[in-house]
Design a protein around this motif. Sequence first.
Motif, PDB file in Angstrom:
ATOM      1  N   MET A   1       0.837  -1.193   0.000  1.00 49.86           N
ATOM      2  CA  MET A   1       0.000   0.000   0.000  1.00 49.86           C
ATOM      3  C   MET A   1       0.873   1.244   0.000  1.00 49.86           C
ATOM      4  O   MET A   1       1.915   1.274   0.640  1.00 49.86           O
ATOM      5  CB  MET A   1      -0.910   0.012   1.224  1.00 49.86           C
ATOM      6  N   ASN A   2       0.396   2.266  -0.633  1.00 48.10           N
ATOM      7  CA  ASN A   2       1.116   3.535  -0.697  1.00 48.10           C
ATOM      8  C   ASN A   2       0.504   4.499   0.321  1.00 48.10           C
ATOM      9  O   ASN A   2      -0.683   4.820   0.234  1.00 48.10           O
ATOM     10  CB  ASN A   2       1.020   4.104  -2.112  1.00 48.10           C
ATOM     11  N   PHE A   3       1.303   4.953   1.267  1.00 48.66           N
ATOM     12  CA  PHE A   3       0.826   5.867   2.307  1.00 48.66           C
ATOM     13  C   PHE A   3       1.400   7.268   2.112  1.00 48.66           C
ATOM     14  O   PHE A   3       1.534   8.033   3.054  1.00 48.66           O
ATOM     15  CB  PHE A   3       1.168   5.316   3.692  1.00 48.66           C
ATOM     16  N   GLY A   4       1.728   7.611   0.864  1.00 44.67           N
ATOM     17  CA  GLY A   4       2.278   8.929   0.558  1.00 44.67           C
ATOM     18  C   GLY A   4       1.356  10.065   0.972  1.00 44.67           C
ATOM     19  O   GLY A   4       1.810  11.102   1.462  1.00 44.67           O
ATOM     20  N   LEU A   5       0.048   9.885   0.792  1.00 45.97           N
ATOM     21  CA  LEU A   5      -0.905  10.924   1.177  1.00 45.97           C
ATOM     22  C   LEU A   5      -0.873  11.142   2.686  1.00 45.97           C
ATOM     23  O   LEU A   5      -0.897  12.278   3.158  1.00 45.97           O
ATOM     24  CB  LEU A   5      -2.320  10.552   0.723  1.00 45.97           C
ATOM     25  N   ARG A  26      -3.655   0.307  11.557  1.00 46.06           N
ATOM     26  CA  ARG A  26      -3.643  -1.147  11.720  1.00 46.06           C
ATOM     27  C   ARG A  26      -4.763  -1.762  10.899  1.00 46.06           C
ATOM     28  O   ARG A  26      -5.827  -1.179  10.754  1.00 46.06           O
ATOM     29  CB  ARG A  26      -3.820  -1.507  13.193  1.00 46.06           C
ATOM     30  N   ARG A  27      -4.498  -2.934  10.388  1.00 50.56           N
ATOM     31  CA  ARG A  27      -5.521  -3.741   9.739  1.00 50.56           C
ATOM     32  C   ARG A  27      -5.524  -5.073  10.465  1.00 50.56           C
ATOM     33  O   ARG A  27      -4.483  -5.736  10.533  1.00 50.56           O
ATOM     34  CB  ARG A  27      -5.228  -3.952   8.271  1.00 50.56           C
ATOM     35  N   ARG A  28      -6.672  -5.382  11.002  1.00 52.46           N
ATOM     36  CA  ARG A  28      -6.805  -6.563  11.855  1.00 52.46           C
ATOM     37  C   ARG A  28      -5.801  -6.418  13.007  1.00 52.46           C
ATOM     38  O   ARG A  28      -5.854  -5.450  13.708  1.00 52.46           O
ATOM     39  CB  ARG A  28      -6.687  -7.821  11.029  1.00 52.46           C
ATOM     40  N   ASP A  29      -4.898  -7.305  13.202  1.00 51.73           N
ATOM     41  CA  ASP A  29      -3.932  -7.165  14.300  1.00 51.73           C
ATOM     42  C   ASP A  29      -2.540  -6.799  13.814  1.00 51.73           C
ATOM     43  O   ASP A  29      -1.563  -7.003  14.528  1.00 51.73           O
ATOM     44  CB  ASP A  29      -3.863  -8.468  15.114  1.00 51.73           C
ATOM     45  N   GLU A  30      -2.450  -6.241  12.623  1.00 52.33           N
ATOM     46  CA  GLU A  30      -1.140  -5.947  12.046  1.00 52.33           C
ATOM     47  C   GLU A  30      -0.980  -4.447  11.780  1.00 52.33           C
ATOM     48  O   GLU A  30      -1.865  -3.807  11.207  1.00 52.33           O
ATOM     49  CB  GLU A  30      -0.985  -6.708  10.728  1.00 52.33           C
ATOM     50  N   ALA A  31       0.151  -3.900  12.221  1.00 52.09           N
ATOM     51  CA  ALA A  31       0.466  -2.505  11.906  1.00 52.09           C
ATOM     52  C   ALA A  31       0.893  -2.447  10.443  1.00 52.09           C
ATOM     53  O   ALA A  31       1.851  -3.104  10.046  1.00 52.09           O
ATOM     54  CB  ALA A  31       1.581  -1.995  12.800  1.00 52.09           C
ATOM     55  N   ILE A  32       0.158  -1.662   9.635  1.00 53.54           N
ATOM     56  CA  ILE A  32       0.497  -1.561   8.218  1.00 53.54           C
ATOM     57  C   ILE A  32       1.138  -0.211   7.891  1.00 53.54           C
ATOM     58  O   ILE A  32       1.618  -0.007   6.788  1.00 53.54           O
ATOM     59  CB  ILE A  32      -0.730  -1.818   7.318  1.00 53.54           C
TER      60      ILE A  32
END
Length: 140
Positions: A1-5, A26-32
């Motif tokens: 995923m691109n988190f540039g914004l 976080r998505r589910r139990d994971e830091a993304i």
Amino acid sequence: MNFGLVDRLLQESLGTVYTAVSVQIRRRDEAIYSASVGRLDPEGRLDQGEKAHADTLFDLASLTKLFTTTAFLRLVDAGVVKFDTPVSKVLPAFNGERPIRPYPHPLNLGEQIEVVPPTDALFDAGTITFEHLLTHSSGL
């Protein structure tokens, strides 16, 4: 995923919305996504103080005031409680004489906030109303 914004928004808001921030998505139990920007300076200077980190503790009291006040006003509107209701009527443990003493600093762990002027006075918590708390006139 691109988190540039997200990165751009964090940088653009630095100095106008906040002086330091730590974000984790976080998505589910994971830091993304994780990022920390800014510095921890009590005067709000962006070039001084310790850099914010993922484990930096922030005082969220100012953020929670809006939601707490809104929830309380809904209870008032519903007739569940009134402004002049003693807090002890809703929270029975909030009663009796309490000392006024130094307390832990929320941002500088290990430090104490001193009571000025120092006192050994006691106050009766049972006399404090919700209006006192909302208007910061409880003496706490």
